[in-house]
Every structure is written in structure tokens, then in C-alpha cells.
Design an enzyme around this catalytic site. Structure first.
Site, PDB file in Angstrom:
ATOM      1  N   CYS A   1       0.754  -1.391  -0.139  1.00  0.00           N
ATOM      2  CA  CYS A   1       0.182   0.074   0.056  1.00  0.00           C
ATOM      3  C   CYS A   1       0.933   1.218  -0.068  1.00  0.00           C
ATOM      4  CB  CYS A   1      -1.198  -0.011   1.293  1.00  0.00           C
ATOM      5  SG  CYS A   1      -1.786   1.445   1.353  1.00  0.00           S
TER       6      CYS A   1
ATOM      7  N   ASN B   1       3.325  -8.703  -1.049  1.00  0.00           N
ATOM      8  CA  ASN B   1       2.016  -9.461  -1.087  1.00  0.00           C
ATOM      9  C   ASN B   1       2.760 -10.950  -1.091  1.00  0.00           C
ATOM     10  OD1 ASN B   1      -0.732  -8.250  -1.843  1.00  0.00           O
ATOM     11  ND2 ASN B   1       1.048  -7.023  -2.830  1.00  0.00           N
TER      12      ASN B   1
END
Length: 308
Positions: free
Chosen positions: A242, A251
Site C-alpha cells: 500500500c 504480497n
């Protein structure tokens, strides 16, 4: 047949957090390659203003392209009603709105506090209910920073539960529990999953979005699957994070997750050798960016067999 759906979020979550702008044709090559490797759900982009995230300015074109691939669920992120309207216009099958459990992060990320976000969700649902069913995408609320926040630190679990209950009561199709900042551990994950299920029903949450920022993403994914989660988000090469949460990188690596689950006998529908070829092409298309993952580095063992 498939036991676990791996939802590929790299073309959105992965590309929003890097400096490079991947050309549209290269994105299409990635989406096509991953679809050929067995991906059945791909988040192709986000309807945010191009001046904020120029990496994702071609989302509408990518939705149109991906919608032509057979049996592929085309997902997008929509930060507000305006974005959801654009998602509907483009023909996306699924729209996801981020709702941060940390109010500080919510203001930083989408410039709205919690009451304003609840009103935004309500507005989105009212908009969707006015559409014919054949034009109405699935609507998911991403429960962001559910395990902690790089700005506020601890996010109280009772606050998460209270907000999720309100979101479900508004009529969201589903919610996805998100470890935006890579803070979660398997015990915490199990506690929060079971609490949401007990308060809101298992049918409202069957997916998780986890980050491997501190090396716990795969462990958390395994615990989630053991508890009954059937959809796990991941990103090819571990790209992502983010941009509005300092230090929130990484991720879960799609290739590593496929290897783990298939080695355990769980079917993902993904062809891992072909997926690794897609990764190699992506690395050529992003020569200045680092891709992550243990399977790609070590190679597949001679004993590896995909789940039948």
C-alpha cells in the site's frame, strides 16, 4: 475442480507500489499468460484518478480485454462510488472498496473517516441495487489494516468487529479480511476470523488478503485455509503493498502459495511450471523491479506433483 481459489492481485496491488509504469500491452500479456496458467480471478486494476496512480490509468482498457478471456472473473478496486460507477461501465465482474479499520489510515488512503466510509459503502450498495442483475458486479468490502496499522499501531479487534457488523448490515455481498501492513500472526488471524464468522456468518467472508512484509504471509495463509477460507489473494513475484501505509510491502508470492497448496494435495487449478514462465516474462517487462519468491529461486523439486 478446485479446492482453493488464488485471486491474482498483482496487476493492481503489485503495480501500484512500484515506480515503473508497465505498458498496457505488457499488462495484457501478463493477464493472458496467467489466465493460460489457470488463474480464474484477476484484479486487473483500480479506478483511481490517474494523477494519483498513473500506473493504473489503463484499467478500463484492461477490463475490456480481460472480459474476453473465457471463465475469468475480472476484478477491480473502486475507492468510492465514482470508481464503482466506472467499474460497472467498464463491465467488471467484481468491485472491491477498501475500508480501513484504522481511521488514520483511512483518511490517508481515501480521505474519509469511518462515518464517511460507512456512508460511502451505503451509497455504493444503493447504486448497485438500482442496476439490472445482469449488470451488477459482486461487491466486496476489503477490511484493511485489520491486524494493525503503521500509523496508529494496534487496531482493537472489537473495533474491527463493530465496523464489519455495520458493513454487513448495510448489505455488502462479502467482506475480505486484509493484513495491509503485514502485522498478522496465525493465532491473531484465527481469533479474528472466527469472531467475524460468529458475529456475521461464514457466508459473508471466505477470503483473506495477506502480506508477507515480515515473513508471516504464507503461515497466515495456511492457517486461514485450515480454518476453511477458500479464497486467498496473492501477487506474482510478491509485487505489491500500500503506497499510503509506510513500510507495507510484499504480497504473498503466488508461485510459493501454489506450490504449498498443491504439495499438500489441495487443488488450485494453477499450472505451476507455466506460471513460472509468466513470471520470467514479467521480469523481462519490469527489468528494474525486484521480484520475490523461494520457488522461483530454488526451482521445482523432482518430487513435485500437482494435486490431482
Amino acid at each position: 475442480m478446485r479446492d482453493i481459489l488464488i485471486s491474482e492481485v498483482g496487476p493492481r496491488d503489485g503495480l501500484q507500489n512500484i515506480k515503473s509504469i508497465l505498458p498496457t500491452e505488457a499488462k495484457k500479456r501478463w493477464i493472458h499468460g496467467q489466465h493460460q496458467a489457470g488463474a480464474s480471478e484477476i484484479e486487473v486494476g483500480s479506478f483511481v484518478p490517474a494523477q494519483l496512480l498513473p500506473q493504473l490509468a489503463d484499467t478500463a482498457e484492461l477490463v475490456a480485454y480481460a472480459s474476453g478471456l473465457p471463465d475469468l472473473t475480472v476484478s477491480v478496486l473502486a475507492p468510492n462510488k465514482r470508481g464503482l460507477e466506472a467499474a460497472v461501465k467498464s463491465g467488471a465482474h467484481k468491485g472491491s472498496i477498501p475500508f480501513s479499520m484504522s481511521e488514520s489510515h483511512s483518511i490517508k488512503n481515501v480521505r474519509k473517516n469511518h462515518p464517511q466510509m460507512l456512508e460511502e459503502v451505503r451509497s455504493c450498495i444503493e447504486f448497485l441495487r438500482q442496476l439490472p442483475r445482469d449488470r451488477r458486479p459482486a461487491f466486496e468490502v476489503s477490511i484493511s489494516t485489520a491486524f494493525g496499522c503503521t500509523i496508529e499501531g494496534e487496531v482493537p479487534e472489537d473495533q474491527v468487529l463493530r465496523l464489519v457488523e455495520q458493513i454487513v448490515a448495510l448489505g455488502a455481498d462479502e467482506v475480505c479480511l486484509c493484513d495491509t501492513t503485514g502485522y498478522a500472526n496465525p493465532v491473531q488471524l484465527a481469533r479474528l476470523l472466527e469472531a467475524v464468522w460468529a458475529n456475521c456468518g461464514r457466508d459473508k467472508m471466505d477470503s483473506v488478503h495477506l502480506h508477507n512484509t515480515r515473513g508471516q504471509g504464507i503461515a497466515n495463509a495456511l492457517r486461514a485455509v485450515e480454518l476453511g477460507i477458500t479464497t486467498v489473494d496473492a501477487s506474482l513475484g510478491g509485487l505489491g503493498g500500500c503506497p499510503f501505509a509506510p513500510g507495507a510491502s510484499g504480497n504473498i508470492v503466488t508461485e510459493d502459495l501454489v506450490f504449498l497448496l498443491e504439495s499438500m494435495g489441495l487443488r488450485t487449478g494453477m499450472d505451476l511450471p507455466r506460471l513460472l514462465e509468466v513470471r520470467e516474462q514479467l521480469q523481462r517487462d519490469l527489468p528494474g523491479e525486484e521480484l520475490y519468491g523461494f520457488v522461483a529461486a530454488a526451482g521445482l523439486p523432482k518430487t513435485y506433483t500437482a494435486a490431482a
